[in-house]
Each structure stands twice: as structure tokens, then as C-alpha cells.
Motif scaffolding. Structure first.
Motif, PDB file in Angstrom:
ATOM      1  N   UNK A  86       0.974  -1.141  -0.066  1.00 19.86           N
ATOM      2  CA  UNK A  86      -0.033  -0.075   0.008  1.00 19.86           C
ATOM      3  C   UNK A  86       0.798   1.247  -0.185  1.00 19.86           C
ATOM      4  N   UNK A  87       2.209   1.164   0.056  1.00 15.40           N
ATOM      5  CA  UNK A  87       3.344   2.221   0.111  1.00 15.40           C
ATOM      6  C   UNK A  87       3.810   2.461  -1.165  1.00 15.40           C
ATOM      7  N   UNK A  88       3.479   3.656  -1.860  1.00 15.96           N
ATOM      8  CA  UNK A  88       4.336   3.893  -2.977  1.00 15.96           C
ATOM      9  C   UNK A  88       5.863   4.150  -3.014  1.00 15.96           C
ATOM     10  N   UNK A  89       6.438   3.633  -3.819  1.00 13.59           N
ATOM     11  CA  UNK A  89       7.844   4.175  -3.756  1.00 13.59           C
ATOM     12  C   UNK A  89       8.522   4.649  -5.240  1.00 13.59           C
ATOM     13  N   UNK A  90       9.240   5.656  -5.354  1.00  8.73           N
ATOM     14  CA  UNK A  90       9.777   6.131  -6.443  1.00  8.73           C
ATOM     15  C   UNK A  90      11.325   5.597  -6.777  1.00  8.73           C
ATOM     16  N   UNK A  91      11.637   5.589  -8.040  1.00 10.23           N
ATOM     17  CA  UNK A  91      12.952   5.291  -8.281  1.00 10.23           C
ATOM     18  C   UNK A  91      13.449   6.118  -9.445  1.00 10.23           C
ATOM     19  N   UNK A  92      14.864   6.450  -9.496  1.00  8.85           N
ATOM     20  CA  UNK A  92      15.397   6.986 -10.691  1.00  8.85           C
ATOM     21  C   UNK A  92      16.936   7.045 -10.658  1.00  8.85           C
ATOM     22  N   UNK A  93      17.525   7.319 -11.830  1.00  2.21           N
ATOM     23  CA  UNK A  93      18.854   7.285 -11.813  1.00  2.21           C
ATOM     24  C   UNK A  93      19.370   5.972 -11.654  1.00  2.21           C
ATOM     25  N   UNK A  94      19.008   4.857 -12.246  1.00  2.18           N
ATOM     26  CA  UNK A  94      19.347   3.497 -12.061  1.00  2.18           C
ATOM     27  C   UNK A  94      20.553   3.154 -13.302  1.00  2.18           C
ATOM     28  N   UNK A  95      21.682   2.605 -12.655  1.00  2.54           N
ATOM     29  CA  UNK A  95      22.838   2.467 -13.338  1.00  2.54           C
ATOM     30  C   UNK A  95      23.675   1.214 -13.093  1.00  2.54           C
ATOM     31  N   UNK A  96      23.954   0.477 -14.129  1.00  2.00           N
ATOM     32  CA  UNK A  96      24.591  -0.847 -14.044  1.00  2.00           C
ATOM     33  C   UNK A  96      26.082  -0.536 -14.926  1.00  2.00           C
ATOM     34  N   UNK A  97      27.236  -0.698 -14.383  1.00  2.00           N
ATOM     35  CA  UNK A  97      28.556  -0.740 -14.754  1.00  2.00           C
ATOM     36  C   UNK A  97      29.497  -1.616 -14.163  1.00  2.00           C
ATOM     37  N   UNK A  98      30.419  -1.997 -15.027  1.00  2.00           N
ATOM     38  CA  UNK A  98      31.368  -3.023 -14.552  1.00  2.00           C
ATOM     39  C   UNK A  98      32.434  -2.490 -13.350  1.00  2.00           C
TER      40      UNK A  98
END
Length: 514
Positions: A323-335
């Protein structure tokens, strides 16, 4: 109060501190320029080395309201407008005004208690609003923010209209831009290493939800405000969640056997909530990041390392109560970059091994930490790795030279010490966990910590077949289990270092190796 000077011309617009419109539009004295908002706003500046000052000129094209430059805070937990130092100039009728302002969060900024802008001039010239001023490179008051001398400074530029009272009003989501700019001459700065290149094409959601999928009926909603994006102009909300593990997922392409760093910024409005990243490989779920509670109403970075065994892993972000919202931003994957010198933060370091069995279903197939197994395999090879020198080790008997002192089993498994083989840092013995009948069987120790401090757990592990070995934190007397290190499969028949960071929320937790 606003900074004002008498008019110097009888034109319909007051050119404060400038003889005429041509003077306002003469930017020949400036050495650097940066365009914002697709050229709608231009920032000119030069660095006065002798006075240690920056001289600025902002021009908002085809605009007669206000324009401003905000220097964001480097304080932990701050983002965007939070704790920002704002310099703004605007037109009130035919009069140009300027203020040194300060913002504690979203909403209209307040007037700074100390007005530190000098040599202010401005007005509307050829239909363009121009704001010119001088300020110190460093912060000169409690509500000021200085420009970093080690690299780029994060700033926000915005323009908007004035209200009926001649005061600035909200600029809206499309009339602001946040970015990082190099203000001081590069010749005076040490070399700056750029951040590793992310392999994720749309980790900042500037292309909408391309490449992202809701995870089991979670509703995905893009947003540009309340709060502002952590990076760029928009980010993603995960809504309509009725389970903690529901959120958003993506499937990157990676090189098998290569270590990657995965990071994401999370935002949750409610307190005492957590958010994390998980990898699903072959129906085995591995927690990449810790699941500690994150601060409410601020962007928080979650980060971890993982070695993939499939070329297109399934990764999902989840967390927070149903029932609780969450936000996500600037997801990065790198070696993952090669290791650098040890950090100076306080760490919890276990310099030897919590060894496990290779199969929970076969008690006879136990793997010794040094020496032979019950099945007769040879001892693991010697290693000469030196444990890190920084940080106070709060683990008792981490090298097992005092036998099992301080260590107890998690269940019905057996703990013993073996003295065969050459071990870490010349230690003559290490720990063996045998007779395991469940994946969570292992060894534990209760440690004494300081609540609120960041700790690092490190250990070396040996398994005879590819199996995950990881550290878990359990608050003493509680029922919450927090994975500290990634649940990554370790390579067989070799010593492998596992590590992870956490913030202590209990002064006497138990650390598990399982």
C-alpha cells in the motif's frame, strides 16, 4: 530586501546598474558559457582569480519575468531545492530587482539573512531578461552554498513569471533544469575521473518507461515534480502495490562472470520503510543491496555488486510495506572498477572464513575450510591476501585462533576448527561448518556496535561447488533479517572475499554467515 539601484535611462525598462540595453547584452568579458533548457536560458561567467569571485550573467530569451541560478547543497540527504542557495533577478513593472535567497525544500524560497550579491545589474533588453551579478566562490554565510573546487558544481537554472504583487511565482516543471557545471578553470583542478559508463539505456526514465516492466501488477507512473527528479527531468513511481516484493523490473545484457555494480536512487514519503534491488537468476533470488530502512522524503542511493551467471538477468526493484508507493530514478549498471585504497570509514572486518557445505541435502558432502572433506577432496590452495588495515574490527576471534570462542551455530549444524593448510595472513586455522541440513545453517556472532554508524563486513569463504555464501544481520531479539552481502554464487575450490556495508540500527545485533 531586494537589491535596487536608481534608473540610469528614461527608457520604458529600468536597466539597473547599466547604461543601456547594449551594455546588458555585451558578454565579451566572460570566458565560459552554458546553455540550459534547449537554449532558452544561457549562463555566462568568468572566474576572478585575484578576488576569488565568480562574475555571472543570466539571460532568459524572450522573457520578462524572473530568472535564477540555484547552487544545490552537498549535505547528506539534500537534493534539488532542498538547502539550495538561490540568486534571482526579476522585473517588477519597469524596475529590476535581485535577491540572494535560500530554499529549505519545495516551495517559494526565503530571503537570505545576508545579501551577498555585488555589482548587480539587469533589465529587459531586446525582449530578453538579463541578470548580472558577482559573488564569492566559497560560502560566506550559513545559508550560502559554495562552488566545488574539485570538479563540477550541481546547479539549477529556472525562469518564470511574477505575480500580481511583483514577486516570483512557481516556475513549473518545464522551466527548470538541474545539471553539473565546471565553474573554476580546469587548469587549477586535479584530474577528475568521469563516472563509469552505465550499460542501462533508460535508467533515468527520460525516455519514459522504455525497457521497464511493472512487476506483478504494480502500477507505474512517470513524474516530474513533488519531489523533483533525482537526475534529469522525470522519474518513476511504483504504485498499487499489495506485496513488498512488487515493483518494477528490467533485463539488461551483461557479460557472464563479470562483476557489475548496480545502483539506484529511491524515494519514499513514509518513515521506517526500505527499498532494494534483487536479481533473479534461474529462479534463485539474490539481494544486491541491503534492505535497511531509508530516510523519508529524500532521495537515497542503494548500491551493490553482483557477478552474473546468465547473459540477460532479471533485475527488479521492490520494497516498502503493501500500500505504500516508492519512486526510483537514476538506475545505473556498470562494470565494477578495480579496488582502490581502503576507505577511512569505520568498518567491521572478519579477516578469515565462515566455510559452508556444498549441499544442504547431503550431510556427508561437507567442505572443509582447510584440509580434506569427508568425501576425500584436497585442501583449498593457500592465499596470501592481506586484510585491510583501516577500521576497528569489532568481531571477536575473527581469525579463529582462539577456536570457537564467540561463535555459535545457527541450527543443528556442527562448527569446528581445522588447522590444515595455509590460510589468510598466515593464520594456522579456520572455521568449518558441517552437517548442514538447511540453506540458512552456518555460524553467527553477536557484536557490539554504535547505532547510526556505517559498518563494513568482510569475510573469506571456500566452497567446493558454485554456491552463494553471504552475511546476514539480525537485530538482537528481533525477527528482521537483513542481507548485508550479495547472495552471489562463489566460484568453486578457491577462497573468495565477500563484503557489504550497513548502518547499525541496533547496538547488539547478530551477524550470520550462511
Amino acid at each position: 530586501p531586494p537589491v535596487t539601484t536608481p534608473a540610469t535611462t528614461t527608457a520604458s525598462t529600468t536597466f539597473t546598474g547599466a547604461a543601456n540595453a547594449e551594455d546588458l547584452l555585451d558578454f565579451s568579458q566572460f570566458t565560459d558559457t552554458h546553455e540550459f533548457l534547449e537554449g532558452k536560458v544561457t549562463l555566462h561567467w568568468r572566474f576572478d582569480d585575484g578576488a576569488d569571485e565568480l562574475v555571472f550573467a543570466l539571460i532568459a530569451r524572450d522573457h520578462t519575468g524572473y530568472v535564477g541560478l540555484g547552487i544545490t547543497s552537498q549535505l547528506e540527504g539534500s537534493h534539488g531545492m532542498s538547502n539550495a542557495d538561490i540568486n534571482v533577478g526579476w522585473m517588477r513593472g519597469n524596475e529590476f530587482l535581485a535577491r540572494d535567497m535560500f530554499s529549505e525544500g519545495q516551495g517559494k524560497p526565503d530571503v537570505d539573512s545576508a545579501q551577498d550579491l555585488r555589482d548587480v545589474s539587469g533589465g529587459v533588453a531586446s525582449g530578453h531578461l538579463v541578470f548580472r551579478w558577482t559573488r564569492s566562490v566559497d560560502a560566506t554565510g550559513a545559508q550560502d552554498r559554495g562552488f566545488t573546487r574539485e570538479g563540477e558544481t550541481e546547479v539549477i537554472v529556472a525562469f518564470g513569471d511574477v505575480d500580481a504583487d511583483g514577486e516570483i511565482s512557481y516556475h513549473g516543471a518545464t522551466q527548470r533544469e538541474k545539471t553539473s557545471v565546471q565553474f573554476l578553470p580546469r587548469s587549477e583542478l586535479p584530474p577528475v575521473t568521469p563516472p563509469p559508463q552505465s550499460i542501462l539505456a533508460n535508467g533515468d526514465f527520460e525516455q519514459g518507461t522504455a525497457g521497464w516492466t511493472n512487476f506483478f501488477s504494480s502500477e507505474l507512473a512517470l513524474s516530474t515534480s513533488n519531489p523533483p527528479a533525482q537526475s534529469g527531468n522525470q522519474y518513476l513511481w511504483c504504485k498499487g502495490r499489495d506485496e513488498t516484493w512488487k515493483g518494477v523490473s528490467f533485463t539488461p545484457s551483461v557479460d557472464v562472470g563479470q562483476s557489475y555494480t548496480i545502483e539506484a536512487w529511491f524515494y519514499i514519503r513514509q518513515p521506517s520503510q526500505s527499498a532494494w534491488l534483487t536479481v533473479n537468476q534461474n529462479d534463485v533470488h539474490h539481494s544486491i543491496t541491503t534492505v535497511d530502512d531509508i530516510p523519508a522524503n529524500t532521495w537515497t542511493l542503494q548500491k551493490g555488486e553482483f557477478v552474473f551467471s546468465v547473459p540477460q538477468p532479471f533485475i527488479y526493484a521492490a520494497g516498502a510495506d503493501p500500500g505504500i508507493d516508492f519512486a526510483i530514478d537514476n538506475v545505473r549498471i556498470y562494470r565494477t572498477p578495480p579496488p582502490t585504497t581502503a576507505t577511512t570509514r569505520r568498518t567491521t572486518t572478519t579477516t578469515t572464513t565462515a566455510a559452508t557445505t556444498t549441499a544442504a541435502t547431503t550431510a556427508a558432502a561437507t567442505t572443509t575450510a582447510a584440509g580434506t572433506t569427508a568425501a576425500g577432496t584436497t585442501a583449498p590452495p593457500a592465499t596470501t591476501t592481506t586484510p585491510p588495515s583501516s577500521g576497528e574490527n569489532v568481531v571477536d576471534n575473527g581469525n579463529f585462533e582462539s577456536g570457537l570462542l564467540g561463535w555459535t551455530p545457527l541450527g543443528s549444524e556442527t562448527l569446528s576448527v581445522t588447522t590444515e593448510g595455509t590460510l589468510l595472513d598466515g593464520s594456522p586455522q579456520t572455521l568449518l561448518v558441517s552437517g548442514r541440513t538447511a540453506t540458512w545453517h552456518g555460524a553467527k556472532q553477536q557484536v557490539q556496535l554504535q547505532s547510526g554508524e556505517t559498518y563494513r563486513v568482510e569475510a573469506w569463504a571456500f566452497v567446493s561447488s558454485a554456491q552463494p555464501v553471504f552475511a546476514t544481520l539480525k537485530n538482537f531479539g528481533g525477527s528482521d533479517y537483513v542481507k548485508i552481502t550479495p547472495q552471489t554464487e562463489l566460484p568453486p575450490s578457491t577462497w573468495t572475499k565477500i563484503s557489504g556495508d550497513f548502518v547499525a540500527s541496533d547496538e547488539t545485533p547478530e551477524v550470520y554467515f550462511e
